[in-house]
Design an enzyme around this catalytic site. Structure first.
Site, PDB file in Angstrom:
ATOM      1  N   GLN A  33       0.824  -1.076   0.036  1.00 31.04           N
ATOM      2  CA  GLN A  33       0.045   0.025  -0.134  1.00 31.04           C
ATOM      3  C   GLN A  33       0.938   1.073   0.174  1.00 31.04           C
ATOM      4  O   GLN A  33       0.345   2.323   0.057  1.00 31.04           O
ATOM      5  CB  GLN A  33      -1.010   0.153   1.350  1.00 31.04           C
TER       6      GLN A  33
ATOM      7  N   HIS B 191      -1.896   1.160  -4.282  1.00 34.51           N
ATOM      8  CA  HIS B 191      -1.998   2.527  -4.228  1.00 34.51           C
ATOM      9  C   HIS B 191      -1.131   3.565  -5.060  1.00 34.51           C
ATOM     10  O   HIS B 191      -1.063   4.709  -4.680  1.00 34.51           O
ATOM     11  CB  HIS B 191      -2.078   3.063  -2.659  1.00 34.51           C
TER      12      HIS B 191
ATOM     13  N   CYS C  93      -1.523   8.165 -16.734  1.00 33.31           N
ATOM     14  CA  CYS C  93      -2.903   8.590 -17.400  1.00 33.31           C
ATOM     15  C   CYS C  93      -4.282   7.957 -16.635  1.00 33.31           C
ATOM     16  O   CYS C  93      -4.464   6.763 -16.558  1.00 33.31           O
ATOM     17  CB  CYS C  93      -2.925   8.130 -19.082  1.00 33.31           C
TER      18      CYS C  93
ATOM     19  N   GLY D 198       3.372  -4.254   8.728  1.00 32.40           N
ATOM     20  CA  GLY D 198       3.144  -2.970   8.993  1.00 32.40           C
ATOM     21  C   GLY D 198       1.984  -2.104   8.495  1.00 32.40           C
ATOM     22  O   GLY D 198       1.966  -1.072   8.035  1.00 32.40           O
TER      23      GLY D 198
ATOM     24  N   ASN E 264       3.806  -6.579  13.448  1.00 33.51           N
ATOM     25  CA  ASN E 264       3.138  -5.283  13.573  1.00 33.51           C
ATOM     26  C   ASN E 264       3.437  -5.004  15.105  1.00 33.51           C
ATOM     27  O   ASN E 264       3.190  -5.935  15.920  1.00 33.51           O
ATOM     28  CB  ASN E 264       1.716  -5.109  13.316  1.00 33.51           C
TER      29      ASN E 264
HETATM   30  P1  NAD Z   1      -1.488   2.990   8.674  1.00 32.35           P
HETATM   31  O1  NAD Z   1      -0.688   4.366   8.913  1.00 32.35           O
HETATM   32  O2  NAD Z   1      -2.851   2.925   8.677  1.00 32.35           O
HETATM   33  O3  NAD Z   1      -0.962   1.789   9.517  1.00 32.35           O
HETATM   34  C1  NAD Z   1       0.454   1.728  10.023  1.00 32.35           C
HETATM   35  C2  NAD Z   1       0.697   0.553  10.731  1.00 32.35           C
HETATM   36  O4  NAD Z   1       2.045   0.236  10.984  1.00 32.35           O
HETATM   37  C3  NAD Z   1      -0.040   0.601  12.148  1.00 32.35           C
HETATM   38  O5  NAD Z   1      -0.760  -0.728  12.276  1.00 32.35           O
HETATM   39  C4  NAD Z   1       1.278   0.681  12.892  1.00 32.35           C
HETATM   40  O6  NAD Z   1       1.163  -0.235  14.335  1.00 32.35           O
HETATM   41  C5  NAD Z   1       2.427  -0.340  12.249  1.00 32.35           C
HETATM   42  N1  NAD Z   1       3.678   0.119  12.561  1.00 32.35           N
HETATM   43  C6  NAD Z   1       4.257   1.274  13.076  1.00 32.35           C
HETATM   44  N2  NAD Z   1       5.718   1.065  13.119  1.00 32.35           N
HETATM   45  C7  NAD Z   1       5.801  -0.015  12.605  1.00 32.35           C
HETATM   46  C8  NAD Z   1       7.046  -0.530  12.385  1.00 32.35           C
HETATM   47  N3  NAD Z   1       8.510   0.046  12.711  1.00 32.35           N
HETATM   48  N4  NAD Z   1       7.202  -1.810  11.746  1.00 32.35           N
HETATM   49  C9  NAD Z   1       5.908  -2.487  11.356  1.00 32.35           C
HETATM   50  N5  NAD Z   1       4.656  -1.986  11.709  1.00 32.35           N
HETATM   51  C10 NAD Z   1       4.788  -0.624  12.228  1.00 32.35           C
HETATM   52  O7  NAD Z   1      -0.689   2.405   7.156  1.00 32.35           O
HETATM   53  P2  NAD Z   1      -1.525   1.514   6.057  1.00 32.35           P
HETATM   54  O8  NAD Z   1      -2.167   0.133   6.977  1.00 32.35           O
HETATM   55  O9  NAD Z   1      -0.333   1.162   5.049  1.00 32.35           O
HETATM   56  O10 NAD Z   1      -2.583   2.082   5.403  1.00 32.35           O
HETATM   57  C11 NAD Z   1      -2.703   3.496   5.120  1.00 32.35           C
HETATM   58  C12 NAD Z   1      -2.500   4.134   3.671  1.00 32.35           C
HETATM   59  O11 NAD Z   1      -1.556   4.795   3.966  1.00 32.35           O
HETATM   60  C13 NAD Z   1      -2.204   3.542   2.469  1.00 32.35           C
HETATM   61  O12 NAD Z   1      -2.924   3.958   1.684  1.00 32.35           O
HETATM   62  C14 NAD Z   1      -0.684   4.182   2.182  1.00 32.35           C
HETATM   63  O13 NAD Z   1      -0.737   4.401   0.861  1.00 32.35           O
HETATM   64  C15 NAD Z   1      -0.907   5.414   2.949  1.00 32.35           C
HETATM   65  N6  NAD Z   1       0.605   5.661   3.487  1.00 32.35           N
HETATM   66  C16 NAD Z   1       1.641   5.190   2.833  1.00 32.35           C
HETATM   67  C17 NAD Z   1       3.053   5.553   3.518  1.00 32.35           C
HETATM   68  C18 NAD Z   1       4.260   5.216   2.590  1.00 32.35           C
HETATM   69  O14 NAD Z   1       4.351   5.194   1.501  1.00 32.35           O
HETATM   70  N7  NAD Z   1       5.469   5.215   3.317  1.00 32.35           N
HETATM   71  C19 NAD Z   1       3.019   6.101   4.597  1.00 32.35           C
HETATM   72  C20 NAD Z   1       2.014   6.624   5.427  1.00 32.35           C
HETATM   73  C21 NAD Z   1       0.596   6.147   4.930  1.00 32.35           C
END
Ligand code: NAD
Length: 272
Positions: free
Chosen positions: A113, A131, A139, A204, A230
């Site tokens: 994601q 995503h 496009c 994660g 997680n």
């Molecule tokens: P989320 O932000 O909803 O959840 C993050 C999860 O990561 C939590 O459950 C948390 O407990 C866990 N976490 C925190 N630190 C961690 C670590 N060191 N190791 C493993 N797990 C850890 O993220 P999501 O579930 O990916 O969904 C959210 C949306 O956020 C997606 O659509 C994504 O595109 C977007 N997003 C992407 C990024 C990125 O590309 N890095 C960053 C933020 C959000």
């Protein structure tokens, strides 16, 4: 192995991975936290701290793509904390270890994601970025994608248009906006991988964004074992055969070593 990793859970996860023929991973923002990119949810996540942003981004874009592009070019000149973190980020040991699991043949595919390009930079090959990827453009009509650096946007001719013969569709960043349909090709690949999975890992992710969260659930419902990595519980936790609590940057490298050990033990057994 780090002292706070549950050794018996790690060994069970490694055995499942060593035995799997088609292990599929659902990865999320937590994987990139140790690269300095904040998550949205969970402890310290951007939305946990600040509340949710408007969820009608795609509607806003569709109603006035030119205005949307004007704002985006303006934002690129004054990048926010999230954009700055993504631009500065490097793959962390968790990204590298996940790519190693693929190279070892223990992981067949990653559905991520994340939009930050760090899996690719770590060497992950079998990857669906459900995503999108912030470093690409797309496009909205024909789904053609270009690296952002190879698609100069003329501020005098907004919105940018697709150059494919006979297309001319509007071009946007590849990141899927809130409210935007996920490109069908990505959905197709995710469904295909899930149908083939004989092991699923959730790494994660808070597992509350759909359809991504549905893939491990569908697999678990047909009896496929699920491993969750997680620091915090998620809605997937009750479905998990193995739970590894902690940071992916510590657990995934330990898992690589444990898979190597499990393979070596399996090899010894089969020769004895
Ligand atoms: P989320 O932000 O909803 O959840 C993050 C999860 O990561 C939590 O459950 C948390 O407990 C866990 N976490 C925190 N630190 C961690 C670590 N060191 N190791 C493993 N797990 C850890 O993220 P999501 O579930 O990916 O969904 C959210 C949306 O956020 C997606 O659509 C994504 O595109 C977007 N997003 C992407 C990024 C990125 O590309 N890095 C960053 C933020 C959000």
């Amino acid at each position: 192995m780090a002292a706070d990793i549950d050794g018996s859970a790690l060994a069970r996860a490694a055995t499942l991975l060593a035995d799997a023929r088609h292990a599929v991973v659902l990865a999320g923002a937590g994987m990139s936290k140790e690269s300095g990119i904040p998550t949205f949810r969970g402890d310290g996540g951007l939305w946990t701290v600040r509340g949710e942003p408007p969820l009608n981004q795609y509607e806003t874009f569709s109603m006035d793509p030119r205005r949307w592009w004007e704002r985006r070019l303006e934002q690129e000149r004054h990048a926010d904390e999230f954009a700055v973190a993504i631009e500065a980020a490097e793959p962390n040991p968790g990204h590298v270890a996940l790519a190693q699991l693929e190279a070892l043949g223990a992981v067949a595919h990653v559905i991520s994601q994340n939009i930050d390009n760090l899996h690719r930079r770590a060497g992950q090959r079998a990857l669906t970025e459900i995503h999108g990827n912030r470093m690409w453009m797309r496009c909205v009509s024909c789904e053609t994608r270009w690296p952002r650096a190879e698609f100069p946007v003329d501020p005098e001719a907004l919105p940018p248009r697709c150059a494919q013969p006979g297309c001319g569709g509007i071009v946007k960043g590849d990141t899927v906006m809130f409210g935007e349909p996920i490109p069908p090709s990505a959905l197709h690949q995710c469904a295909l991988e899930t149908a083939q999975a004989d092991l699923f890992l959730s790494v994660g992710t808070s597992a509350v964004v759909y359809p991504a969260a549905q893939y491990p659930i569908s697999a678990a419902q047909r009896g496929v074992p699920l491993i969750e990595i997680n620091p915090e519980p998620t809605p997937l936790t009750p479905l998990a055969a193995v739970v590894l609590r902690g940071a992916s940057g510590a657990i995934l490298p330990a898992l690589v070593e444990a898979v190597r050990d499990a393979r070596a033990r399996g090899g010894e057994t089969s020769h004895s």
